[in-house]
Design a protein around this motif. Structure first.
Motif, PDB file in Angstrom:
ATOM      1  N   LEU A  40      78.635  37.395  60.055  1.00  0.00           N
ATOM      2  CA  LEU A  40      78.310  36.000  60.385  1.00  0.00           C
ATOM      3  C   LEU A  40      77.703  35.902  61.778  1.00  0.00           C
ATOM      4  N   ARG A  41      76.708  35.019  61.906  1.00  0.00           N
ATOM      5  CA  ARG A  41      76.105  34.755  63.203  1.00  0.00           C
ATOM      6  C   ARG A  41      76.523  33.355  63.665  1.00  0.00           C
ATOM      7  N   VAL A  42      76.415  33.124  64.937  1.00  0.00           N
ATOM      8  CA  VAL A  42      76.816  31.827  65.497  1.00  0.00           C
ATOM      9  C   VAL A  42      76.100  30.689  64.779  1.00  0.00           C
ATOM     10  N   GLN A  43      74.829  30.885  64.507  1.00  0.00           N
ATOM     11  CA  GLN A  43      74.031  29.826  63.884  1.00  0.00           C
ATOM     12  C   GLN A  43      74.363  29.617  62.404  1.00  0.00           C
ATOM     13  N   ASP A  44      75.196  30.482  61.828  1.00  0.00           N
ATOM     14  CA  ASP A  44      75.538  30.354  60.414  1.00  0.00           C
ATOM     15  C   ASP A  44      76.631  29.326  60.160  1.00  0.00           C
ATOM     16  N   VAL A  45      77.290  28.861  61.212  1.00  0.00           N
ATOM     17  CA  VAL A  45      78.302  27.811  61.050  1.00  0.00           C
ATOM     18  C   VAL A  45      77.598  26.466  61.221  1.00  0.00           C
ATOM     19  N   LEU A  46      77.404  25.755  60.123  1.00  0.00           N
ATOM     20  CA  LEU A  46      76.691  24.474  60.132  1.00  0.00           C
ATOM     21  C   LEU A  46      77.718  23.359  60.245  1.00  0.00           C
ATOM     22  N   PHE A  47      78.070  23.031  61.477  1.00  0.00           N
ATOM     23  CA  PHE A  47      79.191  22.121  61.723  1.00  0.00           C
ATOM     24  C   PHE A  47      78.977  20.741  61.116  1.00  0.00           C
ATOM     25  N   GLU A  48      77.806  20.166  61.300  1.00  0.00           N
ATOM     26  CA  GLU A  48      77.578  18.800  60.820  1.00  0.00           C
ATOM     27  C   GLU A  48      77.661  18.712  59.295  1.00  0.00           C
ATOM     28  N   LEU A 101      79.313  23.456  56.350  1.00  0.00           N
ATOM     29  CA  LEU A 101      78.892  24.561  55.488  1.00  0.00           C
ATOM     30  C   LEU A 101      78.839  25.855  56.291  1.00  0.00           C
ATOM     31  N   LEU A 102      78.969  26.957  55.574  1.00  0.00           N
ATOM     32  CA  LEU A 102      78.808  28.276  56.165  1.00  0.00           C
ATOM     33  C   LEU A 102      77.644  28.961  55.454  1.00  0.00           C
ATOM     34  N   ARG A 103      76.697  29.438  56.237  1.00  0.00           N
ATOM     35  CA  ARG A 103      75.586  30.192  55.642  1.00  0.00           C
ATOM     36  C   ARG A 103      75.994  31.651  55.585  1.00  0.00           C
ATOM     37  N   VAL A 104      76.000  32.195  54.366  1.00  0.00           N
ATOM     38  CA  VAL A 104      76.495  33.554  54.154  1.00  0.00           C
ATOM     39  C   VAL A 104      75.388  34.403  53.540  1.00  0.00           C
ATOM     40  N   PHE A 105      75.241  35.623  54.051  1.00  0.00           N
ATOM     41  CA  PHE A 105      74.287  36.567  53.477  1.00  0.00           C
ATOM     42  C   PHE A 105      75.083  37.658  52.773  1.00  0.00           C
ATOM     43  N   GLY A 106      75.007  37.636  51.447  1.00  0.00           N
ATOM     44  CA  GLY A 106      75.803  38.550  50.638  1.00  0.00           C
ATOM     45  C   GLY A 106      75.058  39.804  50.275  1.00  0.00           C
ATOM     46  N   LYS A 107      75.408  40.364  49.108  1.00  0.00           N
ATOM     47  CA  LYS A 107      74.781  41.607  48.650  1.00  0.00           C
ATOM     48  C   LYS A 107      73.283  41.407  48.459  1.00  0.00           C
ATOM     49  N   GLY A 108      72.513  42.391  48.920  1.00  0.00           N
ATOM     50  CA  GLY A 108      71.065  42.285  48.808  1.00  0.00           C
ATOM     51  C   GLY A 108      70.489  41.225  49.723  1.00  0.00           C
ATOM     52  N   SER A 109      71.245  40.866  50.771  1.00  0.00           N
ATOM     53  CA  SER A 109      70.827  39.833  51.743  1.00  0.00           C
ATOM     54  C   SER A 109      70.570  38.488  51.073  1.00  0.00           C
ATOM     55  N   LYS A 110      71.206  38.265  49.932  1.00  0.00           N
ATOM     56  CA  LYS A 110      71.050  36.991  49.241  1.00  0.00           C
ATOM     57  C   LYS A 110      71.839  35.911  49.970  1.00  0.00           C
ATOM     58  N   GLU A 111      71.159  34.817  50.286  1.00  0.00           N
ATOM     59  CA  GLU A 111      71.783  33.744  51.053  1.00  0.00           C
ATOM     60  C   GLU A 111      72.468  32.735  50.139  1.00  0.00           C
ATOM     61  N   ARG A 112      73.641  32.279  50.577  1.00  0.00           N
ATOM     62  CA  ARG A 112      74.309  31.184  49.874  1.00  0.00           C
ATOM     63  C   ARG A 112      74.989  30.286  50.900  1.00  0.00           C
ATOM     64  N   LEU A 113      75.217  29.047  50.526  1.00  0.00           N
ATOM     65  CA  LEU A 113      75.902  28.090  51.383  1.00  0.00           C
ATOM     66  C   LEU A 113      77.266  27.797  50.778  1.00  0.00           C
ATOM     67  N   LYS A 144      74.584  40.077  70.358  1.00  0.00           N
ATOM     68  CA  LYS A 144      73.475  40.024  69.391  1.00  0.00           C
ATOM     69  C   LYS A 144      73.537  38.802  68.466  1.00  0.00           C
ATOM     70  N   GLY A 145      74.156  37.734  68.962  1.00  0.00           N
ATOM     71  CA  GLY A 145      74.213  36.506  68.177  1.00  0.00           C
ATOM     72  C   GLY A 145      75.266  36.511  67.096  1.00  0.00           C
ATOM     73  N   VAL A 146      76.027  37.623  66.974  1.00  0.00           N
ATOM     74  CA  VAL A 146      77.080  37.725  65.953  1.00  0.00           C
ATOM     75  C   VAL A 146      78.257  36.839  66.362  1.00  0.00           C
ATOM     76  N   LEU A 147      78.861  36.189  65.370  1.00  0.00           N
ATOM     77  CA  LEU A 147      79.923  35.221  65.649  1.00  0.00           C
ATOM     78  C   LEU A 147      81.174  35.888  66.214  1.00  0.00           C
ATOM     79  N   PHE A 148      81.674  36.899  65.547  1.00  0.00           N
ATOM     80  CA  PHE A 148      82.956  37.480  65.947  1.00  0.00           C
ATOM     81  C   PHE A 148      82.754  38.755  66.764  1.00  0.00           C
TER      82      PHE A 148
END
Length: 313
Positions: free
Chosen positions: A171-179, A182-194, A222-226
């Motif tokens: 997870l990256r800092v920008q992947d937490v969509l506070f407003e 939602l959480l933007r997640v990149f799963g297997k094959g870099s497939k994005e889901r919310l 490197k912009g990573v959340l944790f």
């Protein structure tokens, strides 16, 4: 009420059931006519006694009354008991042998086990945490811990979004969509889901980003959340170590991995009445069949849904 035991002495059934299902004759058949080894006799007798006990509770009075559907339900019952695929395969073999014996002796007119399938490769799923255990785990990080805000946010997001460990640490800092919550997640094959996340996860992430992450960041994040204590992106092993520490602190005796949290997330949603396709989307599964295998829904819940909504139930 008296009971009869199989040769292994490990599974008791009422005498009435033993007589109705001809368990003693079956054991004699194994010993005398098949010449089976003692261990096989004991295992088969125990397996068939278990089947007889299950059949009676399901309203099947005699082996001749059993239907193919009743036998399939028995196999599902074995899986729900937690038996290994090898044990279930042996039990299915025992039931088939039992019905061949009954048919040969003229005790039944048909063999309902003829098309009974064996589980070739059922997946071994991680243990599921109860809701109470999850609550204890999420409450385990202590304010005495230097990295308490990070750990709380990690656990809340991992469980709250059903993340794989690779997604968790990626997870990256920008992947937490506070407003949008939602959480933007990149799963297997870099497939994005919310994935929607609740107030607790949103709050924990906000506190971590405000109170702790800026002090950890030393130009290597490197912009990573944790981040770890050195300000570097958290590794897979680091995530495991943190989780293990809080599992022990919460007094949870089960073997818990990051995948356990993902499995618990899906199971709790389904037990609460969530739609299977919605859970599929949140987990990031391309095929709903994967979700059906992965999320072991209580079979009685499925039956109740069918009874409630199917027009011909």
């Amino acid at each position: 009420m008296s009971t009869a035991r199989d040769a292994a002495g490990a599974f008791a059934v009422p005498d009435e059931v033993a007589r109705a299902f001809r368990l003693e004759q079956f054991h004699d058949f194994l010993a005398l006519e098949r010449g089976a080894a003692d261990t096989t006799q004991e295992a088969y007798a125990r397996d068939v006694a278990r089947f007889a006990a299950f059949a009676r509770t399901a309203g099947v009075a005699t082996p001749g009354d059993a239907t193919p559907r009743a036998l399939r339900e028995f196999v599902f019952h074995l899986k729900d008991l937690g038996l290994s695929p090898a044990s279930i395969r042996r039990t299915v073999s025992a039931v088939r042998t039992y019905y061949r014996f009954l048919l040969t002796e003229g005790y039944v007119q048909r063999d309902p086990s003829e098309r009974l399938e064996t589980p070739k490769r059922w997946r071994t799923l991680p243990e599921v945490l109860t809701v109470a255990e999850v609550e204890r785990l999420l409450a385990a990080p202590s304010l005495d811990d230097t990295l308490v805000f990070r750990d709380r946010a990690m656990l809340e997001l991992a469980y709250g979004a059903g993340l794989r460990v690779s997604e968790w640490i990626g997870l990256r800092v920008q992947d937490v969509l506070f407003e949008d919550q939602l959480l933007r997640v990149f799963g297997k094959g870099s497939k994005e889901r919310l994935v929607p996340i609740g107030r607790s996860a949103i709050g924990a992430a906000a506190v971590y980003l405000r109170e702790l992450r800026p002090t950890l960041e030393k130009g290597k994040g490197k912009g990573v959340l944790f981040l770890n204590a050195r300000g570097e992106p958290l590794s897979r092993m680091g995530a495991w170590t943190i989780l293990r520490k809080h599992v022990e602190r919460a007094g949870i005796a089960k073997a818990v991995s990051p995948h356990t949290l993902r499995h618990s997330f899906a199971t709790h949603l389904l037990e609460g009445g969530a739609d299977l396709r919605a859970v599929q989307e949140m987990l990031g599964h391309a095929d709903i069949a994967t979700t059906q295998i992965y999320t072991h829904v209580d079979r009685e819940y499925l039956r109740s849904v069918h009874r409630q909504y199917h027009p011909r139930s």
